[in-house]
Design a protein around this motif. Structure first.
Motif, PDB file in Angstrom:
ATOM      1  N   UNK A   1       0.861  -1.173   0.000  1.00  0.00           N
ATOM      2  CA  UNK A   1       0.000   0.000   0.000  1.00  0.00           C
ATOM      3  C   UNK A   1       0.899   1.225   0.000  1.00  0.00           C
ATOM      4  N   UNK A   2       0.696   2.135  -0.942  1.00  0.00           N
ATOM      5  CA  UNK A   2       1.444   3.385  -0.997  1.00  0.00           C
ATOM      6  C   UNK A   2       0.469   4.499  -0.621  1.00  0.00           C
ATOM      7  N   UNK A   3       0.793   5.173   0.481  1.00  0.00           N
ATOM      8  CA  UNK A   3      -0.079   6.232   0.985  1.00  0.00           C
ATOM      9  C   UNK A   3       0.154   7.541   0.226  1.00  0.00           C
ATOM     10  N   UNK A   4      -0.808   8.436   0.320  1.00  0.00           N
ATOM     11  CA  UNK A   4      -0.738   9.721  -0.383  1.00  0.00           C
ATOM     12  C   UNK A   4       0.464  10.554   0.044  1.00  0.00           C
ATOM     13  N   UNK A   5       0.969  10.335   1.268  1.00  0.00           N
ATOM     14  CA  UNK A   5       2.138  11.091   1.744  1.00  0.00           C
ATOM     15  C   UNK A   5       3.457  10.480   1.273  1.00  0.00           C
ATOM     16  N   UNK A   6       3.388   9.374   0.521  1.00  0.00           N
ATOM     17  CA  UNK A   6       4.587   8.739  -0.016  1.00  0.00           C
ATOM     18  C   UNK A   6       5.087   7.554   0.785  1.00  0.00           C
ATOM     19  N   UNK A   7       4.598   7.384   2.010  1.00  0.00           N
ATOM     20  CA  UNK A   7       5.014   6.222   2.791  1.00  0.00           C
ATOM     21  C   UNK A   7       4.324   4.975   2.244  1.00  0.00           C
ATOM     22  N   UNK A   8       4.835   3.819   2.647  1.00  0.00           N
ATOM     23  CA  UNK A   8       4.225   2.588   2.162  1.00  0.00           C
ATOM     24  C   UNK A   8       4.252   1.517   3.244  1.00  0.00           C
ATOM     25  N   UNK A   9       3.415   0.516   3.038  1.00  0.00           N
ATOM     26  CA  UNK A   9       3.360  -0.642   3.928  1.00  0.00           C
ATOM     27  C   UNK A   9       3.358  -1.895   3.065  1.00  0.00           C
ATOM     28  N   UNK A  10       3.982  -2.936   3.575  1.00  0.00           N
ATOM     29  CA  UNK A  10       3.955  -4.208   2.863  1.00  0.00           C
ATOM     30  C   UNK A  10       3.403  -5.274   3.793  1.00  0.00           C
ATOM     31  N   UNK A  11       2.792  -6.252   3.215  1.00  0.00           N
ATOM     32  CA  UNK A  11       2.255  -7.373   3.975  1.00  0.00           C
ATOM     33  C   UNK A  11       1.273  -8.152   3.121  1.00  0.00           C
ATOM     34  N   UNK A  12       1.278  -9.446   3.310  1.00  0.00           N
ATOM     35  CA  UNK A  12       0.393 -10.308   2.523  1.00  0.00           C
ATOM     36  C   UNK A  12      -1.077 -10.013   2.782  1.00  0.00           C
ATOM     37  N   UNK A  13      -1.416  -9.507   3.956  1.00  0.00           N
ATOM     38  CA  UNK A  13      -2.802  -9.232   4.320  1.00  0.00           C
ATOM     39  C   UNK A  13      -3.342  -7.942   3.700  1.00  0.00           C
ATOM     40  N   UNK A  14      -2.457  -7.092   3.143  1.00  0.00           N
ATOM     41  CA  UNK A  14      -2.900  -5.833   2.564  1.00  0.00           C
ATOM     42  C   UNK A  14      -3.539  -6.064   1.198  1.00  0.00           C
ATOM     43  N   UNK A  15      -4.684  -5.440   1.007  1.00  0.00           N
ATOM     44  CA  UNK A  15      -5.381  -5.524  -0.274  1.00  0.00           C
ATOM     45  C   UNK A  15      -5.769  -4.119  -0.709  1.00  0.00           C
ATOM     46  N   UNK A  16      -6.308  -4.005  -1.897  1.00  0.00           N
ATOM     47  CA  UNK A  16      -6.758  -2.708  -2.395  1.00  0.00           C
ATOM     48  C   UNK A  16      -7.857  -2.138  -1.496  1.00  0.00           C
ATOM     49  N   UNK A  17      -8.570  -2.983  -0.767  1.00  0.00           N
ATOM     50  CA  UNK A  17      -9.643  -2.530   0.115  1.00  0.00           C
ATOM     51  C   UNK A  17      -9.137  -2.120   1.507  1.00  0.00           C
ATOM     52  N   UNK A  18      -7.908  -2.486   1.841  1.00  0.00           N
ATOM     53  CA  UNK A  18      -7.382  -2.198   3.175  1.00  0.00           C
ATOM     54  C   UNK A  18      -7.367  -0.702   3.451  1.00  0.00           C
ATOM     55  N   UNK A  19      -6.831   0.059   2.514  1.00  0.00           N
ATOM     56  CA  UNK A  19      -6.784   1.516   2.616  1.00  0.00           C
ATOM     57  C   UNK A  19      -7.359   2.075   1.320  1.00  0.00           C
ATOM     58  N   UNK A  20      -8.628   2.386   1.300  1.00  0.00           N
ATOM     59  CA  UNK A  20      -9.258   2.820   0.057  1.00  0.00           C
ATOM     60  C   UNK A  20      -8.724   4.148  -0.485  1.00  0.00           C
ATOM     61  N   UNK A  21      -8.112   4.971   0.359  1.00  0.00           N
ATOM     62  CA  UNK A  21      -7.588   6.255  -0.103  1.00  0.00           C
ATOM     63  C   UNK A  21      -6.109   6.179  -0.468  1.00  0.00           C
ATOM     64  N   UNK A  22      -5.549   4.980  -0.516  1.00  0.00           N
ATOM     65  CA  UNK A  22      -4.142   4.788  -0.865  1.00  0.00           C
ATOM     66  C   UNK A  22      -4.071   4.009  -2.178  1.00  0.00           C
TER      67      UNK A  22
END
Length: 111
Positions: free
Chosen positions: A2-23
């Motif tokens: 997941x790449x956030x609007x501020x440029x930071x990111x998170x990785x993980x198998x549990x992350x999906x496009x629905x995890x953070x809808x604004x990212x």
């Protein structure tokens, strides 16, 4: 990823496009995911139709450059402060000596 609007990111198998809808969701292991991790945090987004398609490398800002400089320890700052105080005291003492010499010279001339 997941790449956030501020440029930071998170990785993980549990992350999906629905995890953070604004990212932005980027599949792990893709060329884009590798590029995000390699350039982080010095990149800008390339977005097409609301989709993150690439990141472009950017130069560091002056603030970021300053943050990368080694920070002085409290001990180093204290030493610098004491050295500056020492110079000020030595200058004041030199002024007192000059005045004393001037007084002695004037007294010697009057005799």
């Amino acid at each position: 990823m997941i790449v956030h609007a501020n440029g930071s990111y998170e990785t993980g198998e549990w992350l999906t496009a629905d995890t953070y809808p604004d990212a932005y969701f980027v599949a792990d292991g893709t060329e884009l995911a590798v590029k995000v991790q390699a350039l982080y945090p010095y990149y800008t987004f390339v977005i097409v139709d609301g989709v993150l398609v690439d990141v472009a490398e950017r130069a560091k800002t002056p603030e970021e450059e300053a943050a990368l400089l080694p920070q002085k320890s409290l001990e180093e700052l204290r030493i610098e402060s004491l050295e500056a105080d020492n110079v000020a005291l030595m200058t004041a003492l030199a002024d007192v000596y000059e005045q004393l010499i001037a007084l002695q010279t004037n007294e010697g001339g009057d005799a």
